[in-house]
Design a protein around this motif. Structure first.
Motif, mmCIF file in Angstrom:
data_model
loop_
_atom_site.group_PDB
_atom_site.id
_atom_site.type_symbol
_atom_site.label_atom_id
_atom_site.label_comp_id
_atom_site.label_asym_id
_atom_site.label_seq_id
_atom_site.Cartn_x
_atom_site.Cartn_y
_atom_site.Cartn_z
ATOM 1 N N LYS A 80 55.207 -40.765 47.242
ATOM 2 C CA LYS A 80 54.293 -41.011 48.362
ATOM 3 C C LYS A 80 53.897 -39.750 49.117
ATOM 4 C CE LYS A 80 58.000 -42.168 51.624
ATOM 5 N NZ LYS A 80 58.567 -43.234 52.495
ATOM 6 N N ASP A 81 54.711 -38.703 49.050
ATOM 7 C CA ASP A 81 54.403 -37.480 49.801
ATOM 8 C C ASP A 81 53.692 -36.422 48.964
ATOM 9 O OD1 ASP A 81 55.610 -38.463 52.159
ATOM 10 O OD2 ASP A 81 57.591 -37.873 51.444
ATOM 11 N N LEU A 82 53.317 -36.772 47.745
ATOM 12 C CA LEU A 82 52.639 -35.798 46.883
ATOM 13 C C LEU A 82 51.280 -35.399 47.460
ATOM 14 C CD1 LEU A 82 53.262 -37.147 43.268
ATOM 15 C CD2 LEU A 82 54.077 -34.975 44.218
ATOM 16 N N ASP A 83 50.943 -34.132 47.296
ATOM 17 C CA ASP A 83 49.636 -33.627 47.693
ATOM 18 C C ASP A 83 48.913 -33.189 46.411
ATOM 19 O OD1 ASP A 83 47.445 -32.661 49.021
ATOM 20 O OD2 ASP A 83 48.410 -30.799 49.686
ATOM 21 N N LEU A 84 48.236 -34.142 45.781
ATOM 22 C CA LEU A 84 47.578 -33.882 44.508
ATOM 23 C C LEU A 84 46.071 -33.761 44.711
ATOM 24 C CD1 LEU A 84 49.553 -36.394 42.237
ATOM 25 C CD2 LEU A 84 49.873 -33.914 42.423
ATOM 26 N N PRO A 85 45.392 -32.986 43.858
ATOM 27 C CA PRO A 85 43.952 -32.753 44.042
ATOM 28 C C PRO A 85 43.080 -33.871 43.478
ATOM 29 C CG PRO A 85 44.744 -31.491 42.173
ATOM 30 C CD PRO A 85 45.958 -32.170 42.763
ATOM 31 N N PHE A 86 43.596 -35.094 43.412
ATOM 32 C CA PHE A 86 42.825 -36.224 42.905
ATOM 33 C C PHE A 86 43.408 -37.510 43.479
ATOM 34 C CE2 PHE A 86 46.002 -34.896 39.716
ATOM 35 C CZ PHE A 86 46.825 -36.017 39.683
ATOM 36 N N ASP A 87 42.617 -38.564 43.392
ATOM 37 C CA ASP A 87 43.079 -39.868 43.851
ATOM 38 C C ASP A 87 43.856 -40.531 42.720
ATOM 39 O OD1 ASP A 87 43.420 -41.918 45.597
ATOM 40 O OD2 ASP A 87 41.409 -42.756 45.365
ATOM 41 N N TRP A 88 44.892 -41.289 43.044
ATOM 42 C CA TRP A 88 45.742 -41.836 41.996
ATOM 43 C C TRP A 88 46.343 -43.171 42.395
ATOM 44 C CZ3 TRP A 88 50.767 -42.480 43.762
ATOM 45 C CH2 TRP A 88 51.145 -41.712 44.863
ATOM 46 N N GLU A 89 46.848 -43.882 41.391
ATOM 47 C CA GLU A 89 47.608 -45.107 41.568
ATOM 48 C C GLU A 89 48.908 -44.963 40.791
ATOM 49 O OE1 GLU A 89 44.382 -48.679 42.027
ATOM 50 O OE2 GLU A 89 44.586 -47.829 40.030
ATOM 51 N N LEU A 90 49.881 -45.803 41.117
ATOM 52 C CA LEU A 90 51.155 -45.804 40.404
ATOM 53 C C LEU A 90 51.185 -47.047 39.523
ATOM 54 C CD1 LEU A 90 53.845 -44.210 40.198
ATOM 55 C CD2 LEU A 90 54.781 -45.796 41.903
ATOM 56 N N VAL A 91 51.241 -46.831 38.205
ATOM 57 C CA VAL A 91 51.171 -47.924 37.233
ATOM 58 C C VAL A 91 52.415 -47.884 36.357
ATOM 59 C CG1 VAL A 91 49.858 -48.985 35.364
ATOM 60 C CG2 VAL A 91 48.662 -47.830 37.245
ATOM 61 N N ASP A 92 53.274 -48.881 36.503
ATOM 62 C CA ASP A 92 54.521 -48.941 35.736
ATOM 63 C C ASP A 92 55.307 -47.637 35.840
ATOM 64 O OD1 ASP A 92 54.010 -51.548 34.949
ATOM 65 O OD2 ASP A 92 52.997 -50.943 33.110
ATOM 66 N N GLY A 93 55.326 -47.069 37.032
ATOM 67 C CA GLY A 93 56.105 -45.864 37.275
ATOM 68 C C GLY A 93 55.440 -44.568 36.879
ATOM 69 N N LYS A 94 54.178 -44.628 36.428
ATOM 70 C CA LYS A 94 53.439 -43.423 36.042
ATOM 71 C C LYS A 94 52.257 -43.226 36.980
ATOM 72 C CE LYS A 94 54.506 -43.884 31.105
ATOM 73 N NZ LYS A 94 55.303 -45.134 31.226
ATOM 74 N N ILE A 95 51.984 -41.986 37.323
ATOM 75 C CA ILE A 95 50.842 -41.662 38.160
ATOM 76 C C ILE A 95 49.596 -41.624 37.288
ATOM 77 C CG2 ILE A 95 49.754 -39.826 39.512
ATOM 78 C CD1 ILE A 95 52.508 -39.181 40.643
ATOM 79 N N VAL A 96 48.615 -42.447 37.644
ATOM 80 C CA VAL A 96 47.378 -42.568 36.880
ATOM 81 C C VAL A 96 46.217 -42.110 37.744
ATOM 82 C CG1 VAL A 96 45.819 -44.169 35.712
ATOM 83 C CG2 VAL A 96 48.297 -44.477 35.525
ATOM 84 N N VAL A 97 45.416 -41.206 37.219
ATOM 85 C CA VAL A 97 44.287 -40.650 37.957
ATOM 86 C C VAL A 97 43.185 -41.705 38.087
ATOM 87 C CG1 VAL A 97 42.535 -38.839 38.022
ATOM 88 C CG2 VAL A 97 44.815 -38.353 37.087
ATOM 89 N N ARG A 98 42.644 -41.858 39.290
ATOM 90 C CA ARG A 98 41.514 -42.761 39.509
ATOM 91 C C ARG A 98 40.216 -41.996 39.323
ATOM 92 N NH1 ARG A 98 40.916 -45.263 44.654
ATOM 93 N NH2 ARG A 98 40.335 -47.262 43.742
ATOM 94 N N GLY A 99 39.236 -42.659 38.722
ATOM 95 C CA GLY A 99 37.958 -42.020 38.458
ATOM 96 C C GLY A 99 37.161 -41.751 39.729
ATOM 97 N N GLN A 100 36.185 -40.864 39.616
ATOM 98 C CA GLN A 100 35.314 -40.543 40.730
ATOM 99 C C GLN A 100 34.236 -41.616 40.847
ATOM 100 O OE1 GLN A 100 35.619 -38.070 42.924
ATOM 101 N NE2 GLN A 100 33.799 -38.725 44.052
ATOM 102 N N PRO A 101 34.200 -42.371 41.949
ATOM 103 C CA PRO A 101 33.210 -43.440 42.075
ATOM 104 C C PRO A 101 31.805 -42.897 42.321
ATOM 105 C CG PRO A 101 34.479 -43.255 44.089
ATOM 106 C CD PRO A 101 35.112 -42.317 43.101
#
Length: 205
Positions: A32-53
């Motif tokens: 939860k405290d990650l500062d990543l350069p993209f939007d993401w979701e947590l799916v089955d314990g893996k961070i998955v990048v969300r596409g640019q809308p």
């Protein structure tokens, strides 16, 4: 010689280790405290990048959230782009949610527990068709979210809303009996009375 001790699982993900989850996967508390350069979701314990809308997607999401907010009744509240915790290893971010904040400290809540949701709304994008049409409604239905709306883009670039209600026994959605598909006007009493001119969602585009 004594047995070699297994390496301890990392306590928190970092900007260097987020792509390498432990065997059981990351939990929300670990990422939860990650500062990543993209939007993401947590799916089955893996961070998955969300596409640019797209601009169309963002406009429709924002105006729909505003319309729901103007019509909101207690105890509900409305947010967009807010993460929802299905379980510690699965955190999704619907385009719009309606939920009951009772018992939540909104200034401290990192994620809304799915049990508080009354409605989840997804605006379909080319890169999210399977998720929004199949996977996410199944996940929200299993979590007993009472209502689900799927917003589709027509060939004329208009917004069409597909309204679904929960069958609590089967934990699956079925098309809302009175008006399952809303094209130019949306009128529903669930999760509270809402009337909306859908043509206004895309006005000016």
């Amino acid at each position: 010689m004594g047995a070699v001790m297994a390496a301890e699982a990392p306590v928190h993900a970092t900007e260097e280790t987020w792509a390498f989850p432990p065997a059981d996967g990351w939990t929300f508390d670990q990422v939860k405290d990650l500062d990543l350069p993209f939007d993401w979701e947590l799916v089955d314990g893996k961070i998955v990048v969300r596409g640019q809308p797209s601009v169309w997607h963002n406009r429709v999401r924002r105006k729909l959230a505003n319309a729901l907010d103007l019509a909101v009744t207690e105890p509900h509240t409305v947010d967009d782009e807010t993460c929802v915790m299905l379980d510690p290893h699965n955190v999704r971010k619907p385009d719009v949610i309606v939920y009951d904040p009772t018992g939540l400290s909104l200034l401290e809540t990192g994620c809304v527990p799915v049990a508080h949701l009354a409605l989840a709304v997804e605006v379909v994008s080319p890169g999210s068709r399977s998720d929004d049409r199949i996977l996410k409604p199944a996940l929200f239905a299993q979590a007993k979210v009472p209502y689900y709306w799927r917003v589709e883009r027509t060939r004329e670039d208009r917004a069409v809303v597909h309204e679904y209600w929960l069958n609590a026994e089967t934990r699956s959605y079925f098309p809302a009996p009175p008006h399952p598909v809303h094209r130019e006007k949306l009128a529903t009493d669930h999760p509270y009375p809402v009337q909306l001119d859908l043509t206004e969602l895309t006005a000016g585009l």
